[in-house]
Write a protein that holds these residues in place. Structure first.
Motif, PDB file in Angstrom:
ATOM      1  N   PHE A  40      10.970  -0.043   5.303  1.00  0.00           N
ATOM      2  CA  PHE A  40       9.998   0.324   4.271  1.00  0.00           C
ATOM      3  C   PHE A  40       8.570   0.363   4.797  1.00  0.00           C
ATOM      4  O   PHE A  40       7.784   1.222   4.394  1.00  0.00           O
ATOM      5  CB  PHE A  40      10.111  -0.600   3.057  1.00  0.00           C
ATOM      6  N   MET A  45       6.000   2.693   2.603  1.00  0.00           N
ATOM      7  CA  MET A  45       6.162   2.293   1.200  1.00  0.00           C
ATOM      8  C   MET A  45       5.335   1.059   0.860  1.00  0.00           C
ATOM      9  O   MET A  45       4.911   0.891  -0.275  1.00  0.00           O
ATOM     10  CB  MET A  45       7.638   2.049   0.872  1.00  0.00           C
ATOM     11  N   TYR A  46       5.132   0.208   1.830  1.00  0.00           N
ATOM     12  CA  TYR A  46       4.257  -0.950   1.659  1.00  0.00           C
ATOM     13  C   TYR A  46       3.849  -1.469   3.015  1.00  0.00           C
ATOM     14  O   TYR A  46       4.390  -1.064   4.040  1.00  0.00           O
ATOM     15  CB  TYR A  46       4.877  -2.056   0.791  1.00  0.00           C
ATOM     16  N   HIS A 113       1.448  -1.969  -1.786  1.00  0.00           N
ATOM     17  CA  HIS A 113       2.464  -0.933  -1.947  1.00  0.00           C
ATOM     18  C   HIS A 113       1.827   0.449  -1.979  1.00  0.00           C
ATOM     19  O   HIS A 113       0.682   0.604  -2.382  1.00  0.00           O
ATOM     20  CB  HIS A 113       3.231  -1.136  -3.267  1.00  0.00           C
ATOM     21  N   TRP A 117       5.186   3.499  -5.324  1.00  0.00           N
ATOM     22  CA  TRP A 117       6.126   2.379  -5.434  1.00  0.00           C
ATOM     23  C   TRP A 117       6.247   1.956  -6.888  1.00  0.00           C
ATOM     24  O   TRP A 117       5.270   1.854  -7.616  1.00  0.00           O
ATOM     25  CB  TRP A 117       5.642   1.200  -4.591  1.00  0.00           C
ATOM     26  N   HIS A 119       7.662  -1.196  -9.117  1.00  0.00           N
ATOM     27  CA  HIS A 119       8.086  -2.584  -8.939  1.00  0.00           C
ATOM     28  C   HIS A 119       9.493  -2.845  -9.477  1.00  0.00           C
ATOM     29  O   HIS A 119      10.104  -3.849  -9.131  1.00  0.00           O
ATOM     30  CB  HIS A 119       7.071  -3.545  -9.555  1.00  0.00           C
ATOM     31  N   TYR A 121      11.934  -1.275  -8.438  1.00  0.00           N
ATOM     32  CA  TYR A 121      12.749  -1.235  -7.225  1.00  0.00           C
ATOM     33  C   TYR A 121      13.007  -2.651  -6.719  1.00  0.00           C
ATOM     34  O   TYR A 121      14.112  -2.978  -6.282  1.00  0.00           O
ATOM     35  CB  TYR A 121      12.074  -0.451  -6.105  1.00  0.00           C
TER      36      TYR A 121
END
Length: 144
Positions: A40, A45-46, A113, A117, A119, A121
Protein backbone atom coordinates in the motif's frame (compact mmCIF):
# COMPACT_ATOMS: atom_id res chain seq x y z
CA UNK A 1 -14.27 -32.50 53.76
CA UNK A 2 -13.38 -31.15 50.36
CA UNK A 3 -12.09 -33.28 47.54
CA UNK A 4 -9.25 -32.12 45.32
CA UNK A 5 -10.29 -30.77 41.97
CA UNK A 6 -10.76 -33.49 39.38
CA UNK A 7 -10.01 -31.13 36.52
CA UNK A 8 -7.30 -32.34 34.22
CA UNK A 9 -4.14 -30.30 34.62
CA UNK A 10 -2.38 -29.30 31.46
CA UNK A 11 0.99 -30.81 30.92
CA UNK A 12 4.06 -28.76 30.10
CA UNK A 13 4.02 -30.01 26.51
CA UNK A 14 0.40 -28.84 26.03
CA UNK A 15 1.33 -25.38 27.28
CA UNK A 16 4.35 -25.22 25.01
CA UNK A 17 2.14 -26.16 22.03
CA UNK A 18 -0.13 -23.21 22.85
CA UNK A 19 2.93 -20.99 23.12
CA UNK A 20 4.10 -22.26 19.73
CA UNK A 21 0.71 -21.36 18.19
CA UNK A 22 0.80 -17.86 19.71
CA UNK A 23 4.35 -17.23 18.50
CA UNK A 24 3.59 -18.60 15.04
CA UNK A 25 0.56 -16.35 14.66
CA UNK A 26 2.44 -13.33 16.02
CA UNK A 27 5.07 -13.90 13.32
CA UNK A 28 2.34 -14.46 10.72
CA UNK A 29 0.65 -11.17 11.65
CA UNK A 30 3.96 -9.34 11.46
CA UNK A 31 4.66 -10.83 8.03
CA UNK A 32 1.18 -10.00 6.68
CA UNK A 33 1.22 -6.49 8.17
CA UNK A 34 4.68 -5.76 6.80
CA UNK A 35 3.90 -6.91 3.27
CA UNK A 36 0.51 -5.23 3.11
CA UNK A 37 2.10 -1.97 4.27
CA UNK A 38 4.86 -2.35 1.68
CA UNK A 39 2.26 -2.89 -1.05
CA UNK A 40 0.00 0.00 0.00
CA UNK A 41 2.86 2.42 0.66
CA UNK A 42 4.37 1.42 -2.69
CA UNK A 43 1.06 2.18 -4.44
CA UNK A 44 0.83 5.53 -2.65
CA UNK A 45 -2.36 4.68 -0.74
CA UNK A 46 -0.79 5.88 2.50
CA UNK A 47 2.54 6.70 4.08
CA UNK A 48 4.13 7.13 7.47
CA UNK A 49 5.81 10.52 7.89
CA UNK A 50 7.24 9.71 11.33
CA UNK A 51 8.91 6.31 11.48
CA UNK A 52 12.06 4.67 12.75
CA UNK A 53 14.98 4.64 10.34
CA UNK A 54 13.19 6.51 7.52
CA UNK A 55 16.26 6.23 5.31
CA UNK A 56 15.88 2.43 5.38
CA UNK A 57 12.18 1.66 5.90
CA UNK A 58 9.16 3.12 4.10
CA UNK A 59 6.80 1.54 6.62
CA UNK A 60 6.28 1.89 10.35
CA UNK A 61 8.30 -1.06 11.67
CA UNK A 62 7.25 -0.34 15.26
CA UNK A 63 3.69 -1.20 14.29
CA UNK A 64 4.39 -4.21 12.08
CA UNK A 65 7.13 -5.78 14.20
CA UNK A 66 5.89 -5.03 17.72
CA UNK A 67 2.37 -3.61 18.09
CA UNK A 68 0.57 -5.88 15.59
CA UNK A 69 2.14 -9.15 16.86
CA UNK A 70 1.45 -8.23 20.51
CA UNK A 71 -2.09 -7.24 19.62
CA UNK A 72 -2.55 -10.57 17.81
CA UNK A 73 -1.39 -12.59 20.82
CA UNK A 74 -3.65 -10.60 23.15
CA UNK A 75 -6.57 -11.05 20.75
CA UNK A 76 -6.03 -14.81 20.59
CA UNK A 77 -5.60 -15.09 24.35
CA UNK A 78 -8.96 -13.40 24.95
CA UNK A 79 -10.80 -14.88 21.94
CA UNK A 80 -9.89 -18.41 23.03
CA UNK A 81 -11.89 -17.86 26.22
CA UNK A 82 -15.03 -16.44 24.58
CA UNK A 83 -18.13 -18.04 23.17
CA UNK A 84 -18.52 -17.71 19.36
CA UNK A 85 -21.03 -14.82 19.44
CA UNK A 86 -18.97 -12.86 21.99
CA UNK A 87 -15.84 -13.51 19.90
CA UNK A 88 -17.57 -12.17 16.78
CA UNK A 89 -18.73 -9.09 18.71
CA UNK A 90 -15.17 -8.56 19.96
CA UNK A 91 -13.89 -8.72 16.36
CA UNK A 92 -16.47 -6.16 15.26
CA UNK A 93 -15.67 -3.83 18.15
CA UNK A 94 -11.92 -4.09 17.52
CA UNK A 95 -12.46 -3.29 13.83
CA UNK A 96 -14.60 -0.25 14.68
CA UNK A 97 -12.05 0.97 17.22
CA UNK A 98 -9.24 0.61 14.66
CA UNK A 99 -11.37 2.56 12.17
CA UNK A 100 -11.33 5.50 14.62
CA UNK A 101 -7.74 5.03 15.83
CA UNK A 102 -6.54 5.23 12.25
CA UNK A 103 -8.26 8.59 11.77
CA UNK A 104 -6.89 9.83 15.10
CA UNK A 105 -3.33 8.87 14.13
CA UNK A 106 -3.82 10.85 10.93
CA UNK A 107 -4.68 13.91 13.03
CA UNK A 108 -1.47 13.34 14.99
CA UNK A 109 0.48 13.19 11.73
CA UNK A 110 1.69 9.60 12.19
CA UNK A 111 -0.23 8.25 9.23
CA UNK A 112 -1.35 9.95 6.00
CA UNK A 113 -3.77 8.38 3.54
CA UNK A 114 -4.29 9.20 -0.12
CA UNK A 115 -7.39 11.34 -0.71
CA UNK A 116 -9.14 8.37 -2.34
CA UNK A 117 -8.65 6.16 0.75
CA UNK A 118 -11.86 5.11 2.47
CA UNK A 119 -11.45 4.21 6.15
CA UNK A 120 -14.06 1.49 5.67
CA UNK A 121 -11.25 -0.43 3.91
CA UNK A 122 -9.48 -0.61 7.26
CA UNK A 123 -12.61 -1.76 9.07
CA UNK A 124 -13.19 -4.63 6.66
CA UNK A 125 -9.47 -5.36 6.35
CA UNK A 126 -9.00 -5.76 10.10
CA UNK A 127 -12.20 -7.77 10.39
CA UNK A 128 -10.91 -10.15 7.71
CA UNK A 129 -7.47 -10.22 9.35
CA UNK A 130 -8.96 -11.19 12.75
CA UNK A 131 -11.13 -13.89 11.21
CA UNK A 132 -8.16 -15.38 9.33
CA UNK A 133 -5.92 -15.28 12.40
CA UNK A 134 -8.64 -16.95 14.47
CA UNK A 135 -9.24 -19.67 11.83
CA UNK A 136 -5.51 -20.41 11.61
CA UNK A 137 -5.39 -20.61 15.41
CA UNK A 138 -8.29 -23.09 15.38
CA UNK A 139 -6.66 -25.08 12.59
CA UNK A 140 -3.43 -25.24 14.56
CA UNK A 141 -5.35 -26.76 17.50
CA UNK A 142 -5.77 -29.93 15.43
CA UNK A 143 -2.00 -30.38 15.65
CA UNK A 144 -1.66 -29.54 19.33
Amino acid sequence: MSLPSLQKRRSFSEGSKDLYAYITLALFSSFVGTYLDLIFVGKGMYHFPGRLFPEIFTINIVFTLFILPLFTVLFLFVAKRLQPFARLMMMLIISVVIFFIEQFTEQLGWFIHHTEWNHAYSFFGYMLFLIIVWKIFLFSSYFR
